[in-house]
Design a protein around this motif. Structure first.
Motif, mmCIF file in Angstrom:
data_model
loop_
_atom_site.group_PDB
_atom_site.id
_atom_site.type_symbol
_atom_site.label_atom_id
_atom_site.label_comp_id
_atom_site.label_asym_id
_atom_site.label_seq_id
_atom_site.Cartn_x
_atom_site.Cartn_y
_atom_site.Cartn_z
ATOM 1 N N THR A 35 0.999 20.199 53.880
ATOM 2 C CA THR A 35 1.489 21.162 52.896
ATOM 3 C C THR A 35 1.299 20.657 51.467
ATOM 4 O O THR A 35 1.993 21.101 50.551
ATOM 5 C CB THR A 35 2.985 21.481 53.151
ATOM 6 N N SER A 36 0.375 19.724 51.279
ATOM 7 C CA SER A 36 0.020 19.242 49.943
ATOM 8 C C SER A 36 -1.480 19.435 49.738
ATOM 9 O O SER A 36 -2.220 19.708 50.687
ATOM 10 C CB SER A 36 0.379 17.757 49.784
ATOM 11 N N ARG A 37 -1.938 19.279 48.503
ATOM 12 C CA ARG A 37 -3.373 19.322 48.259
ATOM 13 C C ARG A 37 -3.713 18.518 47.017
ATOM 14 O O ARG A 37 -2.847 18.232 46.189
ATOM 15 C CB ARG A 37 -3.882 20.749 48.113
ATOM 16 N N GLY A 38 -4.998 18.163 46.911
ATOM 17 C CA GLY A 38 -5.429 17.401 45.749
ATOM 18 C C GLY A 38 -6.821 16.862 45.938
ATOM 19 O O GLY A 38 -7.468 17.081 46.974
ATOM 20 N N PRO A 39 -7.343 16.125 44.950
ATOM 21 C CA PRO A 39 -8.673 15.534 45.056
ATOM 22 C C PRO A 39 -8.675 14.287 45.939
ATOM 23 O O PRO A 39 -7.759 13.466 45.874
ATOM 24 C CB PRO A 39 -9.011 15.184 43.599
ATOM 25 N N TYR A 40 -9.732 14.159 46.733
ATOM 26 C CA TYR A 40 -9.989 12.973 47.546
ATOM 27 C C TYR A 40 -11.218 12.303 46.943
ATOM 28 O O TYR A 40 -12.287 12.921 46.845
ATOM 29 C CB TYR A 40 -10.230 13.344 49.001
ATOM 30 N N LEU A 41 -11.070 11.036 46.544
ATOM 31 C CA LEU A 41 -12.095 10.336 45.782
ATOM 32 C C LEU A 41 -12.515 9.052 46.496
ATOM 33 O O LEU A 41 -11.698 8.431 47.200
ATOM 34 C CB LEU A 41 -11.559 9.992 44.389
ATOM 35 N N HIS A 42 -13.758 8.638 46.282
ATOM 36 C CA HIS A 42 -14.226 7.363 46.822
ATOM 37 C C HIS A 42 -13.938 6.278 45.793
ATOM 38 O O HIS A 42 -14.212 6.448 44.603
ATOM 39 C CB HIS A 42 -15.726 7.427 47.111
ATOM 40 N N ALA A 43 -13.389 5.159 46.250
ATOM 41 C CA ALA A 43 -13.001 4.077 45.338
ATOM 42 C C ALA A 43 -14.184 3.571 44.513
ATOM 43 O O ALA A 43 -14.006 3.158 43.356
ATOM 44 C CB ALA A 43 -12.377 2.925 46.125
ATOM 45 N N ASP A 44 -15.381 3.617 45.082
ATOM 46 C CA ASP A 44 -16.553 3.111 44.365
ATOM 47 C C ASP A 44 -16.912 3.956 43.149
ATOM 48 O O ASP A 44 -17.651 3.490 42.274
ATOM 49 C CB ASP A 44 -17.761 3.050 45.305
ATOM 50 N N ALA A 45 -16.401 5.178 43.091
ATOM 51 C CA ALA A 45 -16.710 6.068 41.970
ATOM 52 C C ALA A 45 -15.642 6.034 40.885
ATOM 53 O O ALA A 45 -15.679 6.851 39.960
ATOM 54 C CB ALA A 45 -16.884 7.499 42.486
ATOM 55 N N LEU A 46 -14.728 5.073 40.992
ATOM 56 C CA LEU A 46 -13.591 5.023 40.075
ATOM 57 C C LEU A 46 -13.496 3.653 39.401
ATOM 58 O O LEU A 46 -14.025 2.662 39.912
ATOM 59 C CB LEU A 46 -12.288 5.291 40.846
#
Length: 362
Positions: free
Chosen positions: A15-26
């Motif tokens: 019941t949540s949502r948001g961005p999922y990111l790869h650590a290498d791109a941060l």
């Protein structure tokens, strides 16, 4: 280009949502990372108008994934709770709803190779060290999001994602009851300070002057209630060994009432400065443990559950969450594991942009 492009998946997990990111791109340093996440979400504005946040605590969450170096896990899941109206990021907690999307996201990112049928994904929750095994539906070697499972708080149905949580007791403090007591008093209010998957301060709703059956909108319109709970929570944080929790979302708050339907008990969950519209996955495990353990504030209020394994049904503002639990009572109460079935969906994929003045990229 005056902005930095970061690849992302935008997903609903539970019941949540948001961005999922790869650590290498941060960025690697925490300070810059926080500024990037604030820019992505648009924190500091009640509508998150300049980012992808949704103006609520359940829609300003971020999952950061990477291949795990832990031999027990396939994927590391690092969670960030970005504030709504403040420019702030809290890395102390984890989120079980967002975790529901980690298995599918890891496959979509190429971190895990999908099997034909069901793909198990072993996940290490970096924030707490917990280990979770997710079972993702992958017929034909592709993630399937369509299915017949419904969860309260999400319209329609979707494919199931089964989660089995291991080593959840003492997630932050090292103990089921960090103070050694199943129940104690803070300012005359009986509370149980419990740490299973998420440190929580749990009390009876009636002791805080409410029924425990209110909607989350009605509760959010009670500033006096939140003022009273926050004073108790700050002291609870000190007693649990978490230090000054003024700027931390842990411990979370749970208020219990007797069940209205066929559940074991009713609960209202606070994050902690707003009311959760349903119930957190991690919080549900902690509440279930509280209901099963003798001597807590749930004793005499929750329906008894004499045998293990069992399914604990927790009533929340828009329905019921079921938690599969294993526990023992032979040598005193022991909470062994918890499992849930949730759903996830990939909503969008592409690049999310942040100003180059915030970060110029890897």
């Amino acid at each position: 280009m005056t902005q930095t492009a970061i690849p992302y998946l935008f997903m609903r997990g539970g019941t949540s949502r948001g961005p999922y990111l790869h650590a290498d791109a941060l960025p690697k340093d925490r300070e810059t990372l926080s500024e990037v996440l604030i820019a992505i979400v648009g924190a500091g504005n009640p509508r998150n108008i300049d980012g992808v946040g949704g103006g609520t605590a359940v829609t300003t969450k971020v999952a950061i994934l990477s291949a795990s170096e832990d031999p027990k896990a396939d994927v590391d899941y690092f969670f960030a709770q970005v504030a709504v109206e403040e420019r702030m990021v809290d890395y102390a907690p984890t989120c079980g709803n967002i975790l529901t999307g980690v298995g599918p996201a890891a496959i979509e990112m190429g971190l895990i190779k999908a099997q034909d049928g069901v793909t198990p994904v072993r996940i290490r929750a970096v924030n707490t060290g917990a280990l979770v095994e997710a079972e993702v539906q992958t017929p034909g070697g592709e993630v399937s999001y369509e299915g017949e499972v419904a969860i309260d708080g999400v319209p329609g149905t979707a494919a199931p994602v089964s989660l089995n949580f291991l080593d959840v007791v003492g997630s932050r403090t090292g103990a089921l009851f960090p103070t050694g007591q199943p129940q104690e008093e803070i300012d005359g209010i009986a509370v149980s300070l419990v740490d299973v998957a998420m440190p929580m301060m749990i009390a009876r709703a009636a002791d805080l002057g409410i029924t425990g059956y209110e909607s989350h909108e009605a509760l959010d319109a009670m500033p006096e209630l939140f003022g009273k709970m926050e004073a108790l929570r700050l002291e609870a944080g000190q007693r649990m060994g978490l230090g000054d929790v003024t700027k931390s979302v842990t411990p979370k708050i749970g208020l219990l009432a007797a069940p209205q339907g066929d559940g074991h008990f009713s609960a209202r969950y606070f994050m902690p400065w707003t009311t959760h519209p349903t119930l957190a996955v991690t919080g549900s495990q902690c509440l279930a443990a509280c209901a099963l353990a003798p001597g807590t504030v749930a004793e005499g209020l929750a329906r008894p559950c004499p045998e293990s394994p069992a399914t604990i049904r927790i009533e929340h503002p828009v329905g019921v969450m079921e938690v599969r639990v294993r526990f023992g009572r032979e040598n005193g109460f022991e909470f062994h594991s918890a499992g849930l079935t949730r759903t996830a969906r990939l909503i969008a994929r592409g690049e999310v942009m942040v100003p180059r003045s915030v970060w110029r990229g890897a």
